[in-house]
Scaffold this active site. Structure first.
Site, PDB file in Angstrom:
ATOM      1  N   HIS A   1     -15.886  15.054-116.282  1.00  0.00           N
ATOM      2  CA  HIS A   1     -15.531  15.814-117.486  1.00  0.00           C
ATOM      3  C   HIS A   1     -14.823  17.118-117.100  1.00  0.00           C
ATOM      4  CE1 HIS A   1     -17.170  17.376-121.663  1.00  0.00           C
ATOM      5  NE2 HIS A   1     -15.884  17.628-121.490  1.00  0.00           N
TER       6      HIS A   1
ATOM      7  N   HIS B   1     -11.095  19.436-118.159  1.00  0.00           N
ATOM      8  CA  HIS B   1      -9.955  19.542-119.076  1.00  0.00           C
ATOM      9  C   HIS B   1      -8.842  20.390-118.466  1.00  0.00           C
ATOM     10  CE1 HIS B   1     -12.229  17.761-122.337  1.00  0.00           C
ATOM     11  NE2 HIS B   1     -13.162  18.673-122.243  1.00  0.00           N
TER      12      HIS B   1
ATOM     13  N   HIS C   1     -15.714  13.294-128.148  1.00  0.00           N
ATOM     14  CA  HIS C   1     -15.394  14.708-127.925  1.00  0.00           C
ATOM     15  C   HIS C   1     -14.625  15.275-129.107  1.00  0.00           C
ATOM     16  CE1 HIS C   1     -14.732  18.389-125.862  1.00  0.00           C
ATOM     17  NE2 HIS C   1     -15.009  17.919-124.664  1.00  0.00           N
TER      18      HIS C   1
ATOM     19  N   HIS D   1     -21.799  17.093-122.740  1.00  0.00           N
ATOM     20  CA  HIS D   1     -22.642  18.292-122.870  1.00  0.00           C
ATOM     21  C   HIS D   1     -24.119  17.907-122.788  1.00  0.00           C
ATOM     22  CE1 HIS D   1     -18.960  18.555-125.513  1.00  0.00           C
ATOM     23  NE2 HIS D   1     -18.633  19.262-124.442  1.00  0.00           N
TER      24      HIS D   1
ATOM     25  N   GLU E   1     -17.236  20.125-116.963  1.00  0.00           N
ATOM     26  CA  GLU E   1     -16.321  20.628-117.995  1.00  0.00           C
ATOM     27  C   GLU E   1     -15.603  21.892-117.538  1.00  0.00           C
ATOM     28  OE1 GLU E   1     -17.867  21.424-121.970  1.00  0.00           O
ATOM     29  OE2 GLU E   1     -16.159  20.420-122.867  1.00  0.00           O
TER      30      GLU E   1
HETATM   31 ZN   LIG Z   1     -15.028  18.812-122.877  1.00  0.00          ZN
END
Ligand SMILES: [Zn+2]
Length: 333
Positions: A6, A8, A176, A221, A282
């Site tokens: 995960h 971005h 998401h 998460h 993340e």
């Molecule tokens: Zn994310």
């Protein structure tokens, strides 16, 4: 190998946001010609992912399953054409980064969802990304309205054509959401976590995995608040004559480790079967600062797994083995 499932592209060159700004400006002025994305050089792309590369190196992770910046997917903005043009640019940049750093990044796409158009619009882009660009999964937004929750539940037949393609391509989807236009919700603090719990409860009450036994969905998460309220969800499943959670999740529902403190990770590991947990951080994104009580970044989640009281075999599953199962195209990528 440590696979971060995960990550971005929150650090894309400014030309991308300039394109988006042009798109948004054009919504109120239909006479305006659609914006064009200004050229972005390979050097600019290399420069832009230095933070991610540095964190990988500092923290001892190897490869990031990398998707466009989620908070600006903005499926509620504009119409289907707006969403498609924006999505293609975002996905193409992920592809270029993955080509430049094939050992560090593997692509996952965003979808050109929009509340005003059928889901069918997304299927061509999903196929393009997986079959032509070598992506290994996608992010699906359960609330393309951006905080108004006007879409059908993820277990509704509305979504089934999408799941059919996921199964056919053998790729998972991460549930998401994106940014929210509802001021009651903070994007990363509440909207994201709300969506995780919402999706999980839908999975409990729906028959999605009876109808798609090989479908794999990742609830990010750390599963939102679900692990903390595990007793509530076990009880609700039982009261509603649904399968026990462990049975419902087996092979179908996965949580990542984007939980930014040791106690939260310890709880996750205690209540959720290890086979359903994928390492994720993340980064660079939701929380960018350093925890003053530890001196380390909140999102340096590898430290929490390293310190957890579980076996090395279980750590290997979380860091690598489980992701390889959930993302079977990882090997080829
Ligand atoms: Zn994310």
């Amino acid at each position: 190998m440590v696979i971060d499932c995960h990550g971005h592209y929150t650090t894309a060159p400014k030309q991308l946001q300039a394109f988006r700004d042009g798109q948004v400006a054009g919504l109120s002025d239909p006479e305006k010609p659609p914006p064009v994305l200004s050229a972005i050089s390979d050097d600019e792309l290399r420069e832009s992912v230095q933070p991610q590369l540095q964190f990988q190196s500092d923290r001892g992770t190897d490869v990031t399953i990398f998707s466009p910046r989620a908070s600006v997917m903005g499926h509620h903005i504009g119409d289907a054409r707006t969403s498609l043009a924006w999505t293609r640019h975002c996905n193409d940049l992920i592809h270029r980064v993955c080509e430049l750093f094939p050992n560090n990044f593997v692509g996952v796409c965003q979808l050109p969802q929009t509340p005003s158009a059928p889901l069918a619009n997304c299927l061509d882009e999903l196929r393009r990304c997986v079959e032509q660009l070598g992506f290994i999964g996608c992010n699906v937004n359960p609330d393309p309205s951006g905080g108004m929750w006007t879409a059908k539940p993820l277990t509704d037949r509305f979504w089934y054509p999408f799941y059919e393609v996921l199964v056919e391509l053998d790729v998972p989807a991460m549930v998401h959401v994106s940014g929210t236009c509802n001021p009651n919700f903070h994007t990363t603090g509440s909207h994201y976590i709300n969506a995780d719990v919402t999706a999980f409860m839908q999975f409990i009450t729906g028959d999605l995995f009876r109808d798609f036994p090989t479908l794999r969905m990742i609830v990010p998460h750390g599963g939102g608040a679900a692990p903390y309220h595990w007793g509530r969800y076990r009880g609700l499943a039982q009261d509603n004559k649904r399968p026990p959670l462990d049975e419902m999740m087996r092979g179908n529902v996965f949580f990542d480790t984007c939980v930014y403190h040791q106690a939260g990770i310890d709880l996750l590991l205690k209540v959720v079967p290890v086979d359903n947990i994928l390492f994720g951080s993340e980064m660079v994104g939701a929380v960018r600062s350093i925890d003053p009580t530890t001196g380390f970044y909140f999102d340096d989640t590898k430290r929490y797994i390293d310190a957890a009281a579980i076996s090395d075999a279980d750590k290997q599953k979380i860091f690598e083995g489980n992701s390889r199962k959930v993302f079977p195209r990882f090997r080829a990528a």
